[in-house]
Motif scaffolding. Structure first.
Motif, PDB file in Angstrom:
ATOM      1  N   THR A   1       0.864  -1.184   0.000  1.00 27.59           N
ATOM      2  CA  THR A   1       0.000   0.000   0.000  1.00 27.59           C
ATOM      3  C   THR A   1       0.899   1.231   0.000  1.00 27.59           C
ATOM      4  OG1 THR A   1      -1.766  -1.117   1.208  1.00 27.59           O
ATOM      5  CG2 THR A   1      -1.753   1.295   1.255  1.00 27.59           C
ATOM      6  N   VAL A   2       0.693   2.109  -0.963  1.00 28.70           N
ATOM      7  CA  VAL A   2       1.522   3.310  -1.102  1.00 28.70           C
ATOM      8  C   VAL A   2       0.672   4.545  -0.843  1.00 28.70           C
ATOM      9  CG1 VAL A   2       2.972   4.677  -2.660  1.00 28.70           C
ATOM     10  CG2 VAL A   2       2.984   2.174  -2.812  1.00 28.70           C
ATOM     11  N   THR A   3       1.231   5.478  -0.091  1.00 35.01           N
ATOM     12  CA  THR A   3       0.573   6.769   0.083  1.00 35.01           C
ATOM     13  C   THR A   3       1.605   7.880  -0.077  1.00 35.01           C
ATOM     14  OG1 THR A   3      -0.922   8.060   1.492  1.00 35.01           O
ATOM     15  CG2 THR A   3       0.891   6.912   2.589  1.00 35.01           C
ATOM     16  N   ASP A   4       1.158   9.053  -0.466  1.00 32.63           N
ATOM     17  CA  ASP A   4       2.029  10.211  -0.653  1.00 32.63           C
ATOM     18  C   ASP A   4       1.132  11.444  -0.709  1.00 32.63           C
ATOM     19  OD1 ASP A   4       5.081  10.822  -1.905  1.00 32.63           O
ATOM     20  OD2 ASP A   4       3.557  12.292  -2.465  1.00 32.63           O
ATOM     21  N   PRO A   5       1.558  12.549  -0.107  1.00 35.17           N
ATOM     22  CA  PRO A   5       0.715  13.751  -0.115  1.00 35.17           C
ATOM     23  C   PRO A   5       0.493  14.367  -1.486  1.00 35.17           C
ATOM     24  CG  PRO A   5       2.363  13.857   1.632  1.00 35.17           C
ATOM     25  CD  PRO A   5       2.742  12.711   0.742  1.00 35.17           C
ATOM     26  N   ALA A   6       1.392  14.103  -2.452  1.00 30.12           N
ATOM     27  CA  ALA A   6       1.289  14.806  -3.741  1.00 30.12           C
ATOM     28  C   ALA A   6       1.433  13.912  -4.967  1.00 30.12           C
ATOM     29  CB  ALA A   6       2.337  15.917  -3.806  1.00 30.12           C
ATOM     30  N   ALA A   7       2.048  12.753  -4.839  1.00 31.92           N
ATOM     31  CA  ALA A   7       2.479  12.005  -6.029  1.00 31.92           C
ATOM     32  C   ALA A   7       1.654  10.777  -6.376  1.00 31.92           C
ATOM     33  CB  ALA A   7       3.950  11.583  -5.848  1.00 31.92           C
ATOM     34  N   ILE A   8       0.526  10.564  -5.709  1.00 25.34           N
ATOM     35  CA  ILE A   8      -0.253   9.346  -5.971  1.00 25.34           C
ATOM     36  C   ILE A   8      -0.736   9.279  -7.416  1.00 25.34           C
ATOM     37  CG2 ILE A   8      -2.455   8.214  -5.492  1.00 25.34           C
ATOM     38  CD1 ILE A   8      -2.033   8.754  -2.560  1.00 25.34           C
ATOM     39  N   GLU A   9      -1.234  10.380  -7.937  1.00 27.79           N
ATOM     40  CA  GLU A   9      -1.750  10.361  -9.314  1.00 27.79           C
ATOM     41  C   GLU A   9      -0.658   9.985 -10.305  1.00 27.79           C
ATOM     42  OE1 GLU A   9      -3.900  13.325 -12.605  1.00 27.79           O
ATOM     43  OE2 GLU A   9      -3.681  13.968 -10.520  1.00 27.79           O
ATOM     44  N   ASN A  10       0.515  10.588 -10.186  1.00 28.98           N
ATOM     45  CA  ASN A  10       1.616  10.266 -11.095  1.00 28.98           C
ATOM     46  C   ASN A  10       2.077   8.829 -10.924  1.00 28.98           C
ATOM     47  OD1 ASN A  10       1.609  12.853 -12.139  1.00 28.98           O
ATOM     48  ND2 ASN A  10       3.285  13.587 -10.866  1.00 28.98           N
ATOM     49  N   ALA A  11       2.186   8.391  -9.677  1.00 25.65           N
ATOM     50  CA  ALA A  11       2.674   7.037  -9.408  1.00 25.65           C
ATOM     51  C   ALA A  11       1.712   5.981  -9.929  1.00 25.65           C
ATOM     52  CB  ALA A  11       2.905   6.856  -7.916  1.00 25.65           C
ATOM     53  N   SER A  12       0.415   6.193  -9.719  1.00 28.20           N
ATOM     54  CA  SER A  12      -0.575   5.199 -10.149  1.00 28.20           C
ATOM     55  C   SER A  12      -0.650   5.091 -11.662  1.00 28.20           C
ATOM     56  CB  SER A  12      -1.952   5.545  -9.570  1.00 28.20           C
ATOM     57  OG  SER A  12      -2.387   6.811 -10.037  1.00 28.20           O
ATOM     58  N   ARG A  13      -0.312   6.164 -12.344  1.00 32.00           N
ATOM     59  CA  ARG A  13      -0.318   6.133 -13.800  1.00 32.00           C
ATOM     60  C   ARG A  13       0.841   5.279 -14.343  1.00 32.00           C
ATOM     61  NH1 ARG A  13      -1.162  11.118 -14.395  1.00 32.00           N
ATOM     62  NH2 ARG A  13       0.996  11.818 -14.474  1.00 32.00           N
TER      63      ARG A  13
END
Length: 436
Positions: free
Chosen positions: A351-363
């Motif tokens: 499970t990954v979380t990040d305050p700003a980069a989730i959208e970029n990472a999930s792509r």
């Protein structure tokens, strides 16, 4: 002054908005229609503290515009080249496709007395090769490297710690120097060092600065490798040697190493260019700097496996961080995301979380599970690994709070940014990088 900025990625968008914020009339030009449309609406296409505010202000004032039409550069006094120089797909050298295309596209719209200021990080000798094309129009080519830190890029553009301008040894070069002083008038007025060099030196300043920083980071990570087999504590070691004024404490934080869109590809391109110049041995150490950096990612995975009891298969592991550094949504060559992907490959339920980069990472890595919100991500974790040192992980998160959420009190500190004693006192099994 009227300025154009060719290339509106990370460097170009920040530079264009920052120049407009100090009073210039700026047009940003890029071939990416979606990016231009977003910027034209005043919407920053990436996360960078302070950018949204100056972008909005620039658009609303009318001083800042964006377009895909290179003809809009006509009439500008200074044209900044801020396009990317990624690593070549089939080697370590820098891909100069975008720089060459930018200059070729700009040339028809240059006028006598114009100044073309390169800001992209390029192999030494690039300016010399581009000069004939630019000078044929009556314009002057100079090199004005950027020294932006992601997360502080707006501040570093408006209030830099130094300005470097490489110019030809001609009257036109002297004139260009005077014009660049006017462009950066607020910084110059407050006494910011304004360093004038030849073109080759200006190109080398940027890559050598990145090479030095990468070397310093990998040096302390090499010491972490020694610490791990001797029982020493690399954080205490760094504190001790950091008091030496010749060394300094900054960039001596051992962990999972550096990433992002600059340091990794720039040191590889520097080494490749040195080989082309017949001086590969001069920067041969950069190969080992790169190797040390990559080894630390593997070490973080090894610690997670150890923390999980010898295998991560089917274990719930929460990864705190995806961006390559805090205050950014940039996941290019991110050590944090690399660690998450490797753990997933070993069968972990990541499970990954990040305050700003989730959208970029999930792509880029849709195979991972992404959760908005730190506490939601921590719920039921069997192992927690901190891989990006956001304040909400290293300062705002307490051991007691983590303990209430996780299934097992086991934490891997991939950035050595946590209070090890506090976590151990709270009953956690704590693993650091290069720490006993």
């Amino acid at each position: 002054m009227r300025l154009s900025v060719i290339g509106c990625g990370y460097l170009g968008a920040v530079h264009a908005a920052a120049m407009a914020s100090i009073g210039h009339e700026v047009v940003g030009i890029d071939v990416d229609e979606r990016k231009v449309a977003s910027l034209s609406k005043g919407v920053a296409p990436f996360f960078e503290p302070g950018l949204q505010e100056i972008l909005t202000a620039g658009i609303e004032s009318g001083r800042l515009t964006f377009t895909t039409d290179m003809a809009a550069a006509s009439g500008a006094k200074v044209h900044f080249i801020g396009v990317g120089t990624p690593q070549q797909k089939d080697g370590y050298a820098a891909d100069m496709t975008y720089v060459n295309a930018a200059v070729d596209g700009l040339v028809p719209y240059l006028s006598e007395g114009d100044i073309v200021a390169g800001k992209s990080t390029v192999p030494v000798g690039t300016a010399a090769s581009l000069t004939p094309r630019v000078e044929a129009t009556g314009a002057t080519l100079v090199w004005n490297p950027e020294f932006l830190r992601e997360g502080w890029a707006v501040q570093d553009t408006i209030d830099p710690d130094r300005l470097v301008v490489g110019v030809p040894a001609t009257d036109a070069g002297t004139t260009a120097t005077d014009v660049l002083r006017q462009v950066y008038h607020p910084a110059v007025a407050k006494g910011t060092p304004f360093i004038v060099t030849d073109l080759a030196t200006a190109e080398l300043v940027k890559v050598s600065a990145n090479a030095f920083l990468a070397t310093k980071i990998s040096f302390i990570n090499a010491m972490a490798e020694i610490a791990e087999v001797t029982g020493a504590d690399v954080t205490q070691l760094a504190d001790a040697i950091g008091h030496d004024a010749r060394i300094g404490r900054r960039f001596l934080g051992a962990g999972i190493g550096f990433g992002g869109g600059c340091l990794p590809k720039d040191i590889r391109a520097f080494a490749a260019r040195a080989e082309e110049l017949g001086r590969g041995e001069s920067v041969g150490f950069l190969r080992e700097v790169d190797a040390i950096n990559l080894r630390r990612r593997e070490r973080a995975v090894e610690l997670a496996v150890t923390a999980a009891g010898g295998t991560v298969y089917d274990k719930k592991i929460t990864v705190l961080g995806a961006a390559f550094k805090p205050h950014s949504d940039d996941i290019r060559d991110s050590p944090a995301l690399d660690v998450a992907v490797r753990l997933h490959g070993l069968g972990a339920k990541v499970t990954v979380t990040d305050p700003a980069a989730i959208e970029n990472a999930s792509r880029v890595h849709p195979q991972l599970t992404y959760v908005e919100g730190r506490d939601n991500a921590l719920q039921g974790a069997e192992v927690v690994i901190v891989v990006t040192e956001w304040d909400e992980y290293r300062r705002e998160l307490t051991p007691a709070h983590v303990g209430e959420l996780v299934a097992n009190k086991v934490i891997v500190d991939g950035r050595n940014c946590l209070d090890a004693a506090a976590y151990r006192d709270a009953g956690f099994t704590y693993y650091g990088m290069g720490r006993p």
